[in-house]
Design an enzyme around this catalytic site. Structure first.
Site, mmCIF file in Angstrom:
data_model
loop_
_atom_site.group_PDB
_atom_site.id
_atom_site.type_symbol
_atom_site.label_atom_id
_atom_site.label_comp_id
_atom_site.label_asym_id
_atom_site.label_seq_id
_atom_site.Cartn_x
_atom_site.Cartn_y
_atom_site.Cartn_z
ATOM 1 N N ARG A 169 57.467 33.919 48.322
ATOM 2 C CA ARG A 169 56.803 32.681 47.863
ATOM 3 C C ARG A 169 57.156 31.497 48.778
ATOM 4 N NH1 ARG A 169 54.787 36.350 45.365
ATOM 5 N NH2 ARG A 169 54.178 36.349 43.173
ATOM 6 N N SER A 243 52.420 32.694 37.251
ATOM 7 C CA SER A 243 53.870 32.556 37.017
ATOM 8 C C SER A 243 54.263 31.101 37.218
ATOM 9 C CB SER A 243 54.661 33.390 38.026
ATOM 10 O OG SER A 243 54.315 34.744 37.950
ATOM 11 N N GLU A 340 57.331 27.663 40.585
ATOM 12 C CA GLU A 340 56.524 28.191 41.690
ATOM 13 C C GLU A 340 55.390 27.234 42.057
ATOM 14 O OE1 GLU A 340 54.898 32.424 41.931
ATOM 15 O OE2 GLU A 340 53.098 31.209 41.853
HETATM 16 P P1 FAD Z 1 46.149 25.237 45.209
HETATM 17 O O1 FAD Z 1 46.698 25.512 43.875
HETATM 18 O O2 FAD Z 1 44.997 24.289 45.305
HETATM 19 O O3 FAD Z 1 47.327 24.725 46.151
HETATM 20 C C1 FAD Z 1 48.569 25.399 46.147
HETATM 21 C C2 FAD Z 1 49.469 24.785 47.250
HETATM 22 O O4 FAD Z 1 48.902 25.063 48.519
HETATM 23 C C3 FAD Z 1 49.562 23.260 47.153
HETATM 24 O O5 FAD Z 1 50.837 22.891 47.652
HETATM 25 C C4 FAD Z 1 48.482 22.791 48.108
HETATM 26 O O6 FAD Z 1 48.751 21.499 48.620
HETATM 27 C C5 FAD Z 1 48.574 23.851 49.201
HETATM 28 N N1 FAD Z 1 47.298 24.101 49.890
HETATM 29 C C6 FAD Z 1 46.144 24.610 49.354
HETATM 30 N N2 FAD Z 1 45.233 24.760 50.326
HETATM 31 C C7 FAD Z 1 45.814 24.357 51.483
HETATM 32 C C8 FAD Z 1 45.379 24.269 52.841
HETATM 33 N N3 FAD Z 1 44.160 24.630 53.214
HETATM 34 N N4 FAD Z 1 46.249 23.778 53.761
HETATM 35 C C9 FAD Z 1 47.489 23.387 53.396
HETATM 36 N N5 FAD Z 1 47.962 23.440 52.149
HETATM 37 C C10 FAD Z 1 47.129 23.921 51.208
HETATM 38 N N6 FAD Z 1 50.162 33.858 43.267
HETATM 39 C C11 FAD Z 1 50.730 34.938 43.836
HETATM 40 O O7 FAD Z 1 51.347 34.844 44.901
HETATM 41 N N7 FAD Z 1 50.640 36.172 43.259
HETATM 42 C C12 FAD Z 1 49.983 36.379 42.104
HETATM 43 O O8 FAD Z 1 49.931 37.500 41.616
HETATM 44 C C13 FAD Z 1 49.378 35.254 41.474
HETATM 45 N N8 FAD Z 1 48.714 35.407 40.304
HETATM 46 C C14 FAD Z 1 48.146 34.313 39.709
HETATM 47 C C15 FAD Z 1 47.458 34.508 38.508
HETATM 48 C C16 FAD Z 1 46.850 33.437 37.871
HETATM 49 C C17 FAD Z 1 46.129 33.656 36.578
HETATM 50 C C18 FAD Z 1 46.919 32.139 38.452
HETATM 51 C C19 FAD Z 1 46.231 30.977 37.794
HETATM 52 C C20 FAD Z 1 47.613 31.939 39.647
HETATM 53 C C21 FAD Z 1 48.231 33.032 40.284
HETATM 54 N N9 FAD Z 1 48.937 32.885 41.490
HETATM 55 C C22 FAD Z 1 49.490 33.979 42.102
HETATM 56 C C23 FAD Z 1 49.095 31.562 42.108
HETATM 57 C C24 FAD Z 1 47.890 31.150 42.984
HETATM 58 O O9 FAD Z 1 46.767 31.945 42.710
HETATM 59 C C25 FAD Z 1 48.202 31.236 44.468
HETATM 60 O O10 FAD Z 1 49.336 30.464 44.788
HETATM 61 C C26 FAD Z 1 47.026 30.765 45.322
HETATM 62 O O11 FAD Z 1 47.289 31.043 46.675
HETATM 63 C C27 FAD Z 1 46.729 29.281 45.160
HETATM 64 O O12 FAD Z 1 45.492 29.023 45.797
HETATM 65 P P2 FAD Z 1 44.697 27.683 45.531
HETATM 66 O O13 FAD Z 1 43.543 27.638 46.484
HETATM 67 O O14 FAD Z 1 44.369 27.558 44.103
HETATM 68 O O15 FAD Z 1 45.771 26.595 45.957
HETATM 69 N N1 EPU Z 2 58.796 40.906 31.416
HETATM 70 C C1 EPU Z 2 59.356 40.454 30.237
HETATM 71 N N2 EPU Z 2 58.588 39.706 29.395
HETATM 72 C C2 EPU Z 2 57.301 39.388 29.675
HETATM 73 C C3 EPU Z 2 56.726 39.847 30.870
HETATM 74 C C4 EPU Z 2 57.496 40.597 31.740
HETATM 75 O O1 EPU Z 2 60.522 40.725 29.953
HETATM 76 O O2 EPU Z 2 56.684 38.684 28.853
HETATM 77 C C5 EPU Z 2 59.643 41.681 32.350
HETATM 78 C C6 EPU Z 2 59.403 43.178 32.249
HETATM 79 O O3 EPU Z 2 60.666 43.792 32.350
HETATM 80 C C7 EPU Z 2 58.599 43.494 33.489
HETATM 81 C C8 EPU Z 2 59.118 42.460 34.485
HETATM 82 O O4 EPU Z 2 59.358 41.312 33.682
HETATM 83 O O5 EPU Z 2 58.834 44.785 33.945
HETATM 84 C C9 EPU Z 2 58.128 42.123 35.591
HETATM 85 O O6 EPU Z 2 56.892 41.644 35.016
HETATM 86 P P1 EPU Z 2 55.545 41.647 35.850
HETATM 87 O O7 EPU Z 2 55.283 43.002 36.416
HETATM 88 O O8 EPU Z 2 54.491 41.023 35.015
HETATM 89 O O9 EPU Z 2 55.889 40.737 37.099
HETATM 90 P P2 EPU Z 2 56.569 39.308 37.220
HETATM 91 O O10 EPU Z 2 57.872 39.476 37.943
HETATM 92 O O11 EPU Z 2 56.614 38.579 35.931
HETATM 93 C C10 EPU Z 2 55.566 38.890 39.591
HETATM 94 C C11 EPU Z 2 54.875 37.761 40.278
HETATM 95 C C12 EPU Z 2 53.406 37.726 39.895
HETATM 96 C C13 EPU Z 2 52.766 39.040 40.314
HETATM 97 C C14 EPU Z 2 53.483 40.174 39.594
HETATM 98 C C15 EPU Z 2 52.993 41.527 40.030
HETATM 99 C C16 EPU Z 2 56.530 36.042 40.690
HETATM 100 C C17 EPU Z 2 57.063 34.703 40.304
HETATM 101 N N3 EPU Z 2 55.513 36.495 39.963
HETATM 102 O O12 EPU Z 2 55.537 38.593 38.185
HETATM 103 O O13 EPU Z 2 52.776 36.676 40.599
HETATM 104 O O14 EPU Z 2 51.401 39.068 39.992
HETATM 105 O O15 EPU Z 2 54.908 40.117 39.888
HETATM 106 O O16 EPU Z 2 53.450 41.789 41.311
HETATM 107 O O17 EPU Z 2 57.004 36.630 41.658
HETATM 108 C C18 EPU Z 2 52.254 34.353 40.476
HETATM 109 O O18 EPU Z 2 52.966 34.227 41.488
HETATM 110 O O19 EPU Z 2 51.646 33.399 39.936
HETATM 111 C C19 EPU Z 2 52.127 35.681 39.887
HETATM 112 C C20 EPU Z 2 51.409 35.924 38.790
#
Ligand code: FAD
Ligand code: EPU
Length: 356
Positions: A169, A243, A340
């Protein structure tokens, strides 16, 4: 009026431009459809020294107050195959491309690698900022280079993958803040690669889909999309930013002591041999927050790591809740949590919260 390459509006609501769907006003909002116009834009007196927020889809920001200065979105969304070799291809995506479109565009052309990153919200431009990752894969692995506009020099700069300093991240772009505006992402995608189904639940999901034998890459993408849809609330139905905290990385010795004191604590390998990654979701759930709600600010019932806006919560209320959660996890487990999403217009300070 001549097309300057951007459209400017003043005093605009950003509630439809962040997935928490909190209300906040941008003093000025520029939608830039031609990145070549950035030097001219930043030569304008209202932009030159203004505070800047670069915004993609707003799926990883918490707007804790109105946004002064300039909010800038890059909207051009072209994807191009720039080099097609026997083993891999080089793909170029504008910052404004929707990430999930890029995943499916590449899979549709027989390119692999991005299948585990299916259905992550946001733009291609934001993908390298926090080095998006899911289900055992991070985008950094496939980044060939990133093109970014340097606000100081008003010039485009190229960052090779090593220059991006990707971590969990984390990247150079995240650390530099808005000094660098990502305009283009270049990915080197393989044509053959073993599928990665090791993450908990993926193999089971493929089996539930009735897939026998080695799955195809697009089937892995589908399995992951199904898992994600079940595990995480959809922002269109319940405001959230995925997250809310990073999974904490701590010293192996501390992790061992914690695991001994708390049987059931999930402990994963850390980025180095001497570190371990804990599950923030587990710590938050154990501290009693899963499904918590106060007013419209809450914690998702299906995932403890996801803060949610049930309707009219403000960014400041969500920030205050995040601080209380972090304070209570710190008090109970001695582990600090770090947000995050980017907190805009506020400062995360669990010290001012009452734990639990
Ligand atoms: P924004 O939210 O608009 O911006 C995020 C950051 O990036 C800000 O600091 C912004 O200033 C900067 N930024 C955006 N665009 C640019 C650019 N062109 N140049 C410079 N800086 C820029 N993230 C994960 O890593 N893994 C996941 O599994 C994951 N799952 C998600 C699930 C859900 C339901 C949601 C809502 C979010 C999740 N995220 C996850 C977080 C998010 O999707 C990512 O961080 C994504 O890359 C953000 O993209 P955005 O265009 O919305 O950026
Ligand atoms: N768990 C709990 N309670 C809950 C949910 C999960 O105890 O309510 C525990 C379980 O033990 C589970 C473990 O957490 O096995 C991991 O959960 P999960 O697989 O959902 O992954 P996470 O660690 O919570 C991370 C990323 C996600 C990404 C998933 C899958 C971070 C901060 N988050 O979540 O990214 O999608 O793994 O790879 O690293 C995001 O960054 O926004 C995001 C959604």
């Amino acid at each position: 009026m001549a097309d300057r390459g951007w459209r400017l509006a003043e005093g605009v609501s950003l509630s439809g431009r962040n997935t928490f769907r909190v209300e906040a006003r941008a003093e000025r909002l520029a939608d830039v459809h031609n990145p070549a116009a950035l030097p001219a834009l930043f030569s304008e007196p209202w932009a030159q020294f203004a505070p800047l927020l670069v915004l993609g889809e707003g799926s990883n920001v918490l707007l804790a107050s109105d946004v002064p200065g300039l909010t800038l979105c890059l909207t051009r969304a072209r994807i191009a195959l720039v080099e097609d070799g026997p083993d891999s291809a080089l793909v170029e995506a504008d910052a404004g491309v929707a990430w999930n479109d890029l995943v499916h565009w590449s899979l549709g052309r027989g390119l692999c690698g991005l299948e585990n990153l299916a259905l992550i919200p946001g733009t291609a431009g934001a993908a390298p900022i926090q080095n998006i990752g899911a289900y055992g894969v991070e985008v950094g692995e496939f980044v060939d280079s990133v093109q970014a506009f340097d606000r100081e020099t008003l010039r485009l700069r190229e960052f090779e993958r090593e220059d991006c300093r990707f971590g969990y991240r984390d990247s150079v772009f995240k650390r530099e803040g808005d000094a660098l505006i990502v305009t283009m992402l270049r990915l080197r995608l393989p044509k053959r690669r073993p599928v990665n189904t090791a993450y908990a639940g993926v193999a089971e999901e493929l089996a539930a889909m009735g897939i026998e034998g080695p799955p195809k890459h697009r089937q892995v993408a589908e399995a992951i999309a199904r898992l994600r849809t079940r595990k995480l609330p959809h922002p269109a139905l319940l405001g959230n930013a995925g997250s809310f905290f990073k999974n904490p990385v701590i010293e192996a010795a501390q992790a061992g002591a914690l695991a001994a004191a708390h049987p059931g604590l999930p402990v994963f390998p850390g980025p180095s041999a001497s570190t371990r990654k804990l599950s923030a979701a587990w710590l938050i759930e154990q501290a009693g927050w899963k499904g918590f709600r106060e007013g419209d600010a809450g914690v998702a019932a299906q995932h403890a790591l996801v803060l949610v806006n049930h309707g009219r919560a403000s960014g400041a209320e969500l920030l205050a809740l995040a601080e209380r959660i972090a304070a209570s996890v710190q008090a109970r487990f001695g582990v600090p949590l770090e947000p995050e999403p980017r907190i805009v217009g506020g400062r995360f300070d669990p010290g001012r919260a009452q734990g639990g």
